[in-house]
Design a protein around this motif. Structure first.
Motif, PDB file in Angstrom:
ATOM      1  N   GLN A   1       0.822  -1.202   0.000  1.00 59.09           N
ATOM      2  CA  GLN A   1       0.000   0.000   0.000  1.00 59.09           C
ATOM      3  C   GLN A   1       0.863   1.261   0.000  1.00 59.09           C
ATOM      4  N   ILE A   2       2.026   1.195   0.660  1.00 55.00           N
ATOM      5  CA  ILE A   2       2.907   2.358   0.749  1.00 55.00           C
ATOM      6  C   ILE A   2       3.664   2.572  -0.557  1.00 55.00           C
TER       7      ILE A   2
ATOM      8  N   ARG B   1      11.041   3.532  -3.711  1.00 55.84           N
ATOM      9  CA  ARG B   1       9.837   3.590  -2.872  1.00 55.84           C
ATOM     10  C   ARG B   1       9.734   2.349  -1.985  1.00 55.84           C
ATOM     11  N   LYS B   2      10.233   1.226  -2.467  1.00 52.09           N
ATOM     12  CA  LYS B   2      10.208   0.002  -1.655  1.00 52.09           C
ATOM     13  C   LYS B   2      11.162   0.117  -0.467  1.00 52.09           C
ATOM     14  N   PHE B   3      12.338   0.694  -0.695  1.00 51.82           N
ATOM     15  CA  PHE B   3      13.259   0.925   0.419  1.00 51.82           C
ATOM     16  C   PHE B   3      12.618   1.859   1.443  1.00 51.82           C
ATOM     17  N   GLN B   4      11.968   2.906   0.954  1.00 49.24           N
ATOM     18  CA  GLN B   4      11.324   3.862   1.848  1.00 49.24           C
ATOM     19  C   GLN B   4      10.164   3.219   2.608  1.00 49.24           C
ATOM     20  N   ALA B   5       9.414   2.341   1.929  1.00 47.31           N
ATOM     21  CA  ALA B   5       8.272   1.675   2.565  1.00 47.31           C
ATOM     22  C   ALA B   5       8.729   0.781   3.716  1.00 47.31           C
ATOM     23  N   VAL B   6       9.802   0.036   3.505  1.00 49.06           N
ATOM     24  CA  VAL B   6      10.313  -0.848   4.556  1.00 49.06           C
ATOM     25  C   VAL B   6      10.744  -0.033   5.772  1.00 49.06           C
ATOM     26  N   TYR B   7      11.459   1.057   5.525  1.00 51.09           N
ATOM     27  CA  TYR B   7      11.891   1.885   6.655  1.00 51.09           C
ATOM     28  C   TYR B   7      10.683   2.453   7.393  1.00 51.09           C
ATOM     29  N   SER B   8       9.673   2.874   6.638  1.00 50.41           N
ATOM     30  CA  SER B   8       8.469   3.438   7.245  1.00 50.41           C
ATOM     31  C   SER B   8       7.763   2.431   8.142  1.00 50.41           C
TER      32      SER B   8
ATOM     33  N   LEU C   1      12.468   8.111   5.527  1.00 47.26           N
ATOM     34  CA  LEU C   1      13.845   7.642   5.394  1.00 47.26           C
ATOM     35  C   LEU C   1      14.810   8.830   5.487  1.00 47.26           C
ATOM     36  N   PRO C   2      15.724   8.845   6.475  1.00 40.77           N
ATOM     37  CA  PRO C   2      16.598  10.004   6.682  1.00 40.77           C
ATOM     38  C   PRO C   2      17.894   9.938   5.880  1.00 40.77           C
ATOM     39  N   LEU C   3      17.798   9.599   4.601  1.00 46.48           N
ATOM     40  CA  LEU C   3      18.982   9.483   3.755  1.00 46.48           C
ATOM     41  C   LEU C   3      18.807  10.313   2.488  1.00 46.48           C
ATOM     42  N   ASP C   4      19.914  10.781   1.949  1.00 52.00           N
ATOM     43  CA  ASP C   4      19.891  11.488   0.666  1.00 52.00           C
ATOM     44  C   ASP C   4      19.627  10.470  -0.445  1.00 52.00           C
ATOM     45  N   THR C   5      18.561  10.661  -1.178  1.00 55.93           N
ATOM     46  CA  THR C   5      18.188   9.708  -2.231  1.00 55.93           C
ATOM     47  C   THR C   5      18.431  10.262  -3.632  1.00 55.93           C
TER      48      THR C   5
END
Length: 216
Positions: free
Chosen positions: A89-90, A102-109, A117-121
């Motif tokens: 959903q995320i 977006r998948k990396f961000q979803a997992v962190y969320s 996600l507190p990283l420079d993307t």
């Protein structure tokens, strides 16, 4: 069905009637192809035209590696925390980020209760912009020279240019990408993955994905 986890390399499953299957993460094979092309592009005795050809191939496989990692990450976290639907959903909410990111961000969320996600993307976004707009889906033609056009910074015939976020000094033209550019994007991707690993390692102790996040 009885399941035996083979940490780091894949999964080994044995059924009640003696049926079995052994799986290996795709990212492991993609990594080998990536390193092969990257090393070839940097060989000292290679013609510059051939070197550029290998450099373009390694850029594509670098994007493939990141994408395969994203899929493995979603798979492992979804199974471990029974949150596959929540993750989907995320990351299916469309925005300007490429889907693997977006998948990396979803997992962190999910792991950190809705935090961003507190990283420079920006470098990872550029990797997919280059892969998609220059190599995988190239324009019909590029203007390689002309009045007011900097070498390597040509436009398409429709006047469009590649708007990169971090690697603004990179060329816009298919034939101008070299091993130097590929190595720079590789280093940026490696740095991102190492920092991401450090962020989630405590939450995913023993998970196979942690090994691959630090493999570059």
């Amino acid at each position: 069905m009885i399941t035996y986890e083979h940490i780091g390399n894949g999964g080994f499953r044995v059924g009640v009637q003696g049926e079995y299957s052994f799986s290996e993460p795709i990212c492991n094979q993609v990594y080998n192809d990536l390193i092969f092309f990257l090393n070839k592009s940097k060989a000292s005795n290679i013609d510059q035209v051939i070197s550029k050809r290998y450099a373009r191939a390694s850029l594509v496989f670098l994007a493939f590696y990141f994408e395969s990692l994203a899929n493995l990450l979603i798979d492992e976290v979804g199974k471990r925390f029974n949150c596959s639907q929540q993750l989907e959903q995320i990351y299916k909410k469309r925005d300007h980020y490429p889907k693997p990111l977006r998948k990396f961000q979803a997992v962190y969320s999910v792991l950190y209760y809705g935090q961003k996600l507190p990283l420079d993307t920006s470098g990872i976004q550029d990797l997919f912009l280059i892969r998609n707009q220059v190599i995988a889906h190239p324009p019909a033609r590029s203007i390689v020279a002309g009045t007011g056009i900097t070498k390597g910074k040509g436009l398409t015939e429709k006047g469009r240019s590649l708007s990169l976020n971090k690697f603004t000094h990179f060329p816009n033209i298919y034939g101008e990408f070299t091993s130097v550019h590929t190595q720079e994007v590789y280093n940026e991707t490696k740095d991102f993955l190492e920092k991401y690993h450090n962020l989630i390692a405590r939450k995913l102790s023993g998970a196979a994905i942690l090994f691959y996040l630090k493999k570059l």
